[in-house]
Design an enzyme around this catalytic site. Structure first.
Site, PDB file in Angstrom:
ATOM      1  N   ASP A 128       0.662  -1.254  -0.156  1.00 45.72           N
ATOM      2  CA  ASP A 128      -0.084  -0.038  -0.028  1.00 45.72           C
ATOM      3  C   ASP A 128       0.847   1.139   0.041  1.00 45.72           C
ATOM      4  OD1 ASP A 128      -2.217  -1.664   0.176  1.00 45.72           O
ATOM      5  OD2 ASP A 128      -2.028  -1.949   2.310  1.00 45.72           O
ATOM      6  N   HIS A 157      -4.764  -1.769  -5.974  1.00 46.21           N
ATOM      7  CA  HIS A 157      -3.874  -0.562  -6.452  1.00 46.21           C
ATOM      8  C   HIS A 157      -4.983   0.265  -6.887  1.00 46.21           C
ATOM      9  CE1 HIS A 157      -0.205  -3.139  -7.705  1.00 46.21           C
ATOM     10  NE2 HIS A 157      -0.494  -3.048  -6.495  1.00 46.21           N
TER      11      HIS A 157
END
Ligand code: IMP
Length: 555
Positions: free
Chosen positions: A69, A105
């Site tokens: 992340d 994503h």
């Protein structure tokens, strides 16, 4: 030119001393940057000569340098835009080489629309880009169908812009249920996986028990998957689980309801009918354009062509991060693939790390985030739910609580709050070295405040004050104390406005210089907001760089 190369060599030569004994460099770097104002950020000019001689031009690999992340998707998107703007460049490929729907994503369209991606590469914003989901991935075909449909609703037709390796490892609901069984078998110790069937699918592949996309597309698929269902039903029954009522994630509902939603795996007929439906969708999709290649391809052959077409850029998009690597990550809570730049070899079966010109690790700059079952050494130990009362929090925890809201550190799919950790340079040095990373792209430079220092961990010590090296595995982080430096913060809003390095607040520049020095790795770009244009590309510097004075060339 020769002095630039000399500076580059100094940086590379100091990597190992800093890695094996960073302590003497901490005060030296602080003094040089904060007192003597020698602020050096970016890659020296001559370094390119060395990198260029060894690699295929217009190739970039982007992997996470921390714990996932970090903002890889948008760095891929930015790099893609840059590559496509090179005169003469006709197209670019974005290759996912590992992981599957455990990844999340996020990219934004030029109009600012958010596109959450899991299995589809971050190529979909560009008409001239082709996404490849390669053989190293573990792919769930039904989730992929949902993702393609959602993506097409935003960016239009993705046919001929998205290919899937016929040798990608197939995840079905059986492997997802197997993950539940594995958790049970290990009394919960098998790690806090995402429940997307990632670890059983990779494990089955290694045991040669798995199936591939081409097995689902083959004529005899029903026999193969019926037999598989029967085998799993028997094995699950041994542990008193009824296969039909086992719960598997329902991605479409999870996405709609913003929380983890599951459904029954179903009877054998239901399981096979689902597979039949999804299989049929891919076949029909191909049938709409019989003169074009199928979406499901032998990507090995595509790579051969790709390598030799110098009018095409090639980006390799990593998922998860080096800190979650199956062997060198924060064991036991890791993912099951090679998340490093070295993973590109096995995940594409053609490219090796040395072919790639820019080997970029993406890092959050002012903090790190983590999800999963474990806590890292620099974890601020915030409650794993929204914080309503800050009164019992320490100063650093207040910074973390602010970060969580300001940077919206909540899972892309489930909305679960992420753990917030302080930047751990000791872990970063390890991940950079072992992950094959040669430059850094920093994200979230705008997540800073003038009234709060940024605490960074430079190394760890034991109870006698001796430095302890970062060793992968959370058990090795027990009983050690992270040593922190408080670096001055800056106005995040001012940082957000900058479009060039010179426009950044002074303390932001110094912070970058410190991170670059401590990791011996040039920072070549930073982002200062989620949107595509919120990027500061750090230009290559020629010696002596503008801000550089004195004779100490230590980077
Ligand atoms: P798995 O990949 O589903 O087996 O999950 C293993 C560990 O990696 C868990 O702690 C996950 O939360 C973590 N993980 C997997 N994918 C990601 C990601 O894309 N970002 C952050 N953490 C991830």
């Amino acid at each position: 030119m020769s002095t630039s190369i000399e500076a580059f060599q100094t940086m590379v030569n100091e990597r190992n001393p800093r890695f094996f004994d960073p302590v003497p460099f901490v005060q030296k770097d602080i003094d040089r940057i904060y007192n003597q104002e020698q602020v050096t950020v970016g890659m020296p000019m001559g370094a390119e000569i060395i990198l260029n001689a060894l690699s295929r031009e217009h190739t970039v690999a982007i992997v996470g340098a921390q714990l996932g992340d970090e903002g890889k998707g948008r760095i891929v998107d930015n790099k893609l835009e840059q590559i496509l703007s090179i005169p003469g460049m006709q197209m670019a490929y974005v290759v996912r080489f590992q992981g599957g729907s455990n990844a999340g994503h996020t990219v934004y369209t030029p109009e600012g629309r958010k596109i959450p991606l899991h299995q589809v590469p971050s190529s979909i914003n560009e008409d001239r880009a082709v996404g490849i989901m390669d053989s190293g991935m573990v792919v769930h075909m039904e989730d992929l169908k949902t993702e393609i449909e959602d993506g097409e609703a935003i960016v239009g037709d993705l046919r001929n812009r998205l290919y899937l390796s016929e040798e990608a490892k197939l995840v079905t609901d059986l492997e997802r249920a197997e993950e539940v069984i594995n958790r049970f078998k290990s009394s919960g110790k098998s790690g806090g996986g995402t429940g997307r069937g990632i670890s059983p699918t990779y494990a089955n592949d290694l045991s040669r028990l798995g199936t591939h996309v081409k097995d689902l597309m083959a004529e005899n698929w029903r026999e193969v998957y019926a037999a598989r269902y029967d085998r799993y039903a028997k094995e699950f029954a041994v542990h008193n689980y009824d296969i039909a009522t086992m719960q598997v994630p329902d991605l479409r509902e999870t996405r709609d309801q913003k929380k983890a939603v599951t459904r029954n795996l179903g009877s054998k007929e239901e399981f096979l009918d689902r597979l039949d439906g999804v299989r049929g969708w891919y076949i029909e999709r191909d049938a709409t354009q019989p003169d074009k290649p199928s979406m499901i391809q032998n990507t090995f052959l595509m790579h051969q062509e790709m390598y030799n077409n110098l009018n095409a850029g090639v980006l390799f998009e990593g998922a998860q991060a080096v800190g979650l690597h199956h062997a060198i990550g924060r064991l036991p809570d890791v993912t099951s693939s090679d998340t490093s730049i070295n993973g590109i070899a096995a995940g594409t079966k053609l490219w090796k790390a040395q072919d790639i010109r820019e080997k970029i690790g993406v890092m959050k700059l002012t903090y790190m985030s983590s999800v999963g079952s474990v806590h890292m050494a620099t974890d601020l130990m915030l409650p794993r739910k929204a914080i309503t009362d800050e009164s019992g929090l320490t100063g650093a925890q207040k910074f973390g609580a602010w970060v969580r809201e300001e940077a919206h550190e909540y899972g892309t799919t489930t909305g679960r709050p992420r753990d917030i950790c302080l930047l751990d340079l000791e872990m970063m040095r390890y991940n950079i070295r072992m992950g094959g990373i040669e430059m850094l792209a920093g994200t979230h430079l705008d997540i800073a405040r003038e009234d709060m220092p940024i605490k960074v961990c430079t190394h760890y010590v034991d109870s006698t004050g001796q430095r302890v090296a970062y060793q992968p595995g959370v058990e090795h982080q027990e009983n050690l104390t992270p040593m922190y430096e408080d670096l001055p913060g800056w106005d995040g809003a001012a940082a957000q406005k900058a479009r060039t390095f010179d426009e950044l607040p002074d303390n932001a520049k110094k912070f970058l210089a410190f991170v670059q020095a401590q990791t011996s790795t040039p920072i070549t770009a930073v982002t200062n907001g989620p949107h595509r244009d919120q990027l500061v590309d750090i230009p290559r510097w020629e010696l002596p760089p503008k801000q550089f004075q004195g004779t100490d060339r230590t980077l």
